[in-house]
Design a protein around this motif. Structure first.
Motif, PDB file in Angstrom:
ATOM      1  N   ARG A   5      -5.950  -4.244  13.062  1.00 43.65           N
ATOM      2  CA  ARG A   5      -5.464  -3.106  12.291  1.00 43.65           C
ATOM      3  C   ARG A   5      -3.956  -2.941  12.366  1.00 43.65           C
ATOM      4  O   ARG A   5      -3.323  -2.459  11.419  1.00 43.65           O
ATOM      5  CB  ARG A   5      -6.161  -1.835  12.787  1.00 43.65           C
ATOM      6  N   ILE A   6      -3.345  -3.356  13.469  1.00 42.42           N
ATOM      7  CA  ILE A   6      -1.909  -3.181  13.620  1.00 42.42           C
ATOM      8  C   ILE A   6      -1.148  -3.906  12.518  1.00 42.42           C
ATOM      9  O   ILE A   6      -0.112  -3.415  12.029  1.00 42.42           O
ATOM     10  CB  ILE A   6      -1.442  -3.656  15.023  1.00 42.42           C
ATOM     11  N   PHE A   7      -1.651  -5.063  12.059  1.00 45.40           N
ATOM     12  CA  PHE A   7      -0.973  -5.794  10.992  1.00 45.40           C
ATOM     13  C   PHE A   7      -1.157  -5.102   9.646  1.00 45.40           C
ATOM     14  O   PHE A   7      -0.250  -5.106   8.801  1.00 45.40           O
ATOM     15  CB  PHE A   7      -1.472  -7.236  10.928  1.00 45.40           C
ATOM     16  N   ASN A   8      -2.327  -4.511   9.436  1.00 44.64           N
ATOM     17  CA  ASN A   8      -2.531  -3.739   8.209  1.00 44.64           C
ATOM     18  C   ASN A   8      -1.604  -2.534   8.159  1.00 44.64           C
ATOM     19  O   ASN A   8      -1.239  -2.069   7.082  1.00 44.64           O
ATOM     20  CB  ASN A   8      -3.990  -3.283   8.108  1.00 44.64           C
ATOM     21  N   ILE A   9      -1.243  -2.017   9.322  1.00 46.47           N
ATOM     22  CA  ILE A   9      -0.302  -0.891   9.366  1.00 46.47           C
ATOM     23  C   ILE A   9       1.124  -1.374   9.125  1.00 46.47           C
ATOM     24  O   ILE A   9       1.817  -0.899   8.221  1.00 46.47           O
ATOM     25  CB  ILE A   9      -0.398  -0.153  10.720  1.00 46.47           C
ATOM     26  N   THR A  10       1.579  -2.327   9.921  1.00 46.92           N
ATOM     27  CA  THR A  10       2.993  -2.707   9.877  1.00 46.92           C
ATOM     28  C   THR A  10       3.378  -3.418   8.585  1.00 46.92           C
ATOM     29  O   THR A  10       4.535  -3.337   8.149  1.00 46.92           O
ATOM     30  CB  THR A  10       3.358  -3.608  11.071  1.00 46.92           C
ATOM     31  N   GLU A  11       2.420  -4.103   7.932  1.00 45.06           N
ATOM     32  CA  GLU A  11       2.741  -4.847   6.714  1.00 45.06           C
ATOM     33  C   GLU A  11       2.089  -4.253   5.472  1.00 45.06           C
ATOM     34  O   GLU A  11       1.977  -4.911   4.435  1.00 45.06           O
ATOM     35  CB  GLU A  11       2.353  -6.318   6.879  1.00 45.06           C
ATOM     36  N   SER A  12       1.705  -2.995   5.550  1.00 42.74           N
ATOM     37  CA  SER A  12       0.993  -2.369   4.439  1.00 42.74           C
ATOM     38  C   SER A  12       1.852  -2.230   3.188  1.00 42.74           C
ATOM     39  O   SER A  12       1.320  -2.143   2.077  1.00 42.74           O
ATOM     40  CB  SER A  12       0.467  -0.996   4.853  1.00 42.74           C
ATOM     41  N   GLU A  13       3.184  -2.207   3.333  1.00 39.21           N
ATOM     42  CA  GLU A  13       4.072  -2.083   2.174  1.00 39.21           C
ATOM     43  C   GLU A  13       4.661  -3.422   1.742  1.00 39.21           C
ATOM     44  O   GLU A  13       5.462  -3.468   0.810  1.00 39.21           O
ATOM     45  CB  GLU A  13       5.199  -1.103   2.494  1.00 39.21           C
ATOM     46  N   ALA A 197      12.464  -6.320   8.856  1.00 39.88           N
ATOM     47  CA  ALA A 197      13.009  -4.964   8.764  1.00 39.88           C
ATOM     48  C   ALA A 197      12.141  -4.055   7.912  1.00 39.88           C
ATOM     49  O   ALA A 197      12.086  -2.842   8.157  1.00 39.88           O
ATOM     50  CB  ALA A 197      14.436  -5.010   8.213  1.00 39.88           C
ATOM     51  N   ALA A 198      11.443  -4.606   6.926  1.00 42.36           N
ATOM     52  CA  ALA A 198      10.562  -3.773   6.106  1.00 42.36           C
ATOM     53  C   ALA A 198       9.465  -3.117   6.938  1.00 42.36           C
ATOM     54  O   ALA A 198       8.966  -2.039   6.587  1.00 42.36           O
ATOM     55  CB  ALA A 198       9.948  -4.609   4.987  1.00 42.36           C
ATOM     56  N   LYS A 199       9.099  -3.752   8.036  1.00 47.57           N
ATOM     57  CA  LYS A 199       8.081  -3.166   8.910  1.00 47.57           C
ATOM     58  C   LYS A 199       8.576  -1.888   9.579  1.00 47.57           C
ATOM     59  O   LYS A 199       7.788  -0.980   9.861  1.00 47.57           O
ATOM     60  CB  LYS A 199       7.672  -4.159  10.002  1.00 47.57           C
ATOM     61  N   TRP A 200       9.871  -1.806   9.834  1.00 48.29           N
ATOM     62  CA  TRP A 200      10.392  -0.685  10.626  1.00 48.29           C
ATOM     63  C   TRP A 200      10.252   0.635   9.882  1.00 48.29           C
ATOM     64  O   TRP A 200       9.814   1.629  10.456  1.00 48.29           O
ATOM     65  CB  TRP A 200      11.852  -0.937  11.011  1.00 48.29           C
ATOM     66  N   LEU A 201      10.626   0.640   8.601  1.00 50.25           N
ATOM     67  CA  LEU A 201      10.468   1.864   7.817  1.00 50.25           C
ATOM     68  C   LEU A 201       8.990   2.199   7.633  1.00 50.25           C
ATOM     69  O   LEU A 201       8.601   3.362   7.703  1.00 50.25           O
ATOM     70  CB  LEU A 201      11.153   1.711   6.460  1.00 50.25           C
ATOM     71  N   THR A 202       8.174   1.175   7.425  1.00 49.01           N
ATOM     72  CA  THR A 202       6.731   1.406   7.307  1.00 49.01           C
ATOM     73  C   THR A 202       6.181   2.050   8.568  1.00 49.01           C
ATOM     74  O   THR A 202       5.405   3.015   8.510  1.00 49.01           O
ATOM     75  CB  THR A 202       6.003   0.082   7.028  1.00 49.01           C
ATOM     76  N   MET A 203       6.572   1.520   9.733  1.00 52.69           N
ATOM     77  CA  MET A 203       6.089   2.093  10.995  1.00 52.69           C
ATOM     78  C   MET A 203       6.572   3.523  11.181  1.00 52.69           C
ATOM     79  O   MET A 203       5.814   4.395  11.609  1.00 52.69           O
ATOM     80  CB  MET A 203       6.520   1.206  12.171  1.00 52.69           C
ATOM     81  N   ARG A 204       7.837   3.770  10.874  1.00 53.46           N
ATOM     82  CA  ARG A 204       8.369   5.121  11.037  1.00 53.46           C
ATOM     83  C   ARG A 204       7.629   6.119  10.145  1.00 53.46           C
ATOM     84  O   ARG A 204       7.244   7.209  10.587  1.00 53.46           O
ATOM     85  CB  ARG A 204       9.866   5.134  10.732  1.00 53.46           C
ATOM     86  N   ARG A 205       7.415   5.764   8.886  1.00 50.45           N
ATOM     87  CA  ARG A 205       6.679   6.651   7.986  1.00 50.45           C
ATOM     88  C   ARG A 205       5.245   6.843   8.451  1.00 50.45           C
ATOM     89  O   ARG A 205       4.683   7.939   8.362  1.00 50.45           O
ATOM     90  CB  ARG A 205       6.702   6.096   6.563  1.00 50.45           C
TER      91      ARG A 205
END
Length: 248
Positions: A5-13, A197-205
């Motif tokens: 699930r962690i990958f579905n979260i971090t790369e969802s966008e 870097a795209a993961k960072w904004l996704t994780m923060r949101r």
């Protein structure tokens, strides 16, 4: 069946789940000289960007297979958005061991060679779906420069220096397996920036909207360490590319 699930979260966008940019996929589709009606198989197809954009730009057809329910759904939505849903299909399933019902002119695994236990095994798997004189596409990381220690290598998400080759050694390995390297498109540091870097904004949101989720601690820990880890290690040591192969 799903990926952790962690990958579905971090790369969802993400539309592209590797360090390629859209421009790199455009280049790759062009240099392969794809003709309308060319049939592709994409194992580990992620959110379907390669198949969908090539169907739009080159008139290809194809099938993608991926274990992520989320990414498979996103791939179907992308096909609809680009008007190519009649030309490409996406299967939610295990790509490991998957063999197409119909032979394909291009068989690809762009960034998921774990499905075959590594590059050699994945090439063997893809060859089972390939037509005569067809092209295999392999997306694989390599060392831009050798890490000084295994500890540094582990910061690049591998267990030791020996887990990856240098680019010359990777290229040599294709010949040893009986394949000609007929094209190559390499990622650059901008591609690594866009992927990581795209993961960072996704994780923060995600943290802002899911404060009570059981994975909050893990996501917060990743976000705390990821930027420094990227600029100090991943960006400097890791290369990545897509290699087009034809059997000798």
């Amino acid at each position: 069946m799903d990926i952790p699930r962690i990958f579905n979260i971090t790369e969802s966008e993400h539309r592209i789940h590797n360090p390629f940019t859209p421009e790199k996929f455009t280049t790759l589709g062009t240099v392969l000289r794809l003709k309308p009606g060319t049939r592709l198989l994409d194992l580990g197809s992620g959110s379907g960007e390669m198949l969908c954009t090539w169907a739009r730009d080159h008139g290809i057809t194809g099938v993608g297979v991926d274990m992520s329910q989320l990414f498979s759904q996103q791939a179907r939505q992308r096909a609809e958005a680009l008007g190519v849903a009649d030309r490409v299909a996406f299967i939610h399933g295990d790509a490991a061991g998957y063999v197409a019902d119909e032979k394909c002119a291009v068989a690809a695994c762009v960034g998921a060679t774990w499905i075959g236990g590594g590059v050699a095994g994945t090439i063997r798997l893809l060859s089972k779906s390939l037509s005569d004189q067809g092209i295999i596409l392999i997306g694989e990381p390599y060392w831009r420069q050798l890490p000084p220690t295994d500890e540094v290598a582990r910061q690049c998400y591998v267990s030791s220096i020996s887990d990856l080759c240098t680019l010359p050694d990777l290229v040599s390995s294709f010949a040893e397996l009986g394949y000609d390297l007929v094209e190559i498109v390499l990622a650059d540091q901008e591609g690594w920036d866009r992927y990581e870097a795209a993961k960072w904004l996704t994780m923060r949101r995600w943290l802002e909207t899911n404060p009570d989720d059981e994975l909050v601690g893990e996501v917060r820990a990743l976000l705390n360490e990821a930027p420094r880890r990227h600029v100090e290690y991943t960006r400097e040591y890791l290369g990545w590319g897509v290699f087009a192969l034809m059997a000798r």
